[in-house]
Design an enzyme around this catalytic site. Sequence first.
Site, PDB file in Angstrom:
ATOM      1  CG  HIS A  22      -1.732   1.207   1.402  1.00 46.98           C
ATOM      2  ND1 HIS A  22      -3.056   1.281   1.004  1.00 46.98           N
ATOM      3  CD2 HIS A  22      -1.440   2.417   1.925  1.00 46.98           C
ATOM      4  CE1 HIS A  22      -3.515   2.484   1.278  1.00 46.98           C
ATOM      5  NE2 HIS A  22      -2.551   3.192   1.845  1.00 46.98           N
ATOM      6  CD  GLU A  23       1.813   3.616   3.650  1.00 41.84           C
ATOM      7  OE1 GLU A  23       2.172   4.726   3.183  1.00 41.84           O
ATOM      8  OE2 GLU A  23       0.707   3.448   4.191  1.00 41.84           O
ATOM      9  CG  HIS A  26       0.482   6.284  -0.687  1.00 39.36           C
ATOM     10  ND1 HIS A  26      -0.612   6.999  -1.117  1.00 39.36           N
ATOM     11  CD2 HIS A  26       0.059   5.568   0.384  1.00 39.36           C
ATOM     12  CE1 HIS A  26      -1.650   6.721  -0.349  1.00 39.36           C
ATOM     13  NE2 HIS A  26      -1.272   5.854   0.566  1.00 39.36           N
ATOM     14  CD  GLU A  67      -4.754   6.597   1.652  1.00 38.08           C
ATOM     15  OE1 GLU A  67      -4.596   5.395   1.983  1.00 38.08           O
ATOM     16  OE2 GLU A  67      -3.829   7.420   1.685  1.00 38.08           O
TER      17      GLU A  67
END
Length: 104
Positions: A22-23, A26, A67
Amino acid sequence: VVVTSALLDRCTDDEVKAIIGHELGHLKCSHSLYLTLGGLVSAPVRGLPLLGSQAEKLLQEWRLAAEYSCDRAALLVAQDVNVVAGAMLKLFAGTARATNTQAF
């Protein structure tokens, strides 16, 4: 990306991989850059009655879309929606005891 000892204690290895995925989503999508630019562009109009609230609403919608994109990146890494849901639930709840994703 910072991985704390609390995260490692709270999550399974697969959940940690999903969170890192997930990170990294980003990072790959340059969300920090776009969020900074959006903040800089919207800053001058924030105090204006109608335009300021509209700019803030658009920026918030973009944050939510970012997100969701990174949640999909986590799913690509984990290949299991239950792993991703469990990891997110543990992060949001702040405890490893909140593991019933079906009840959530």
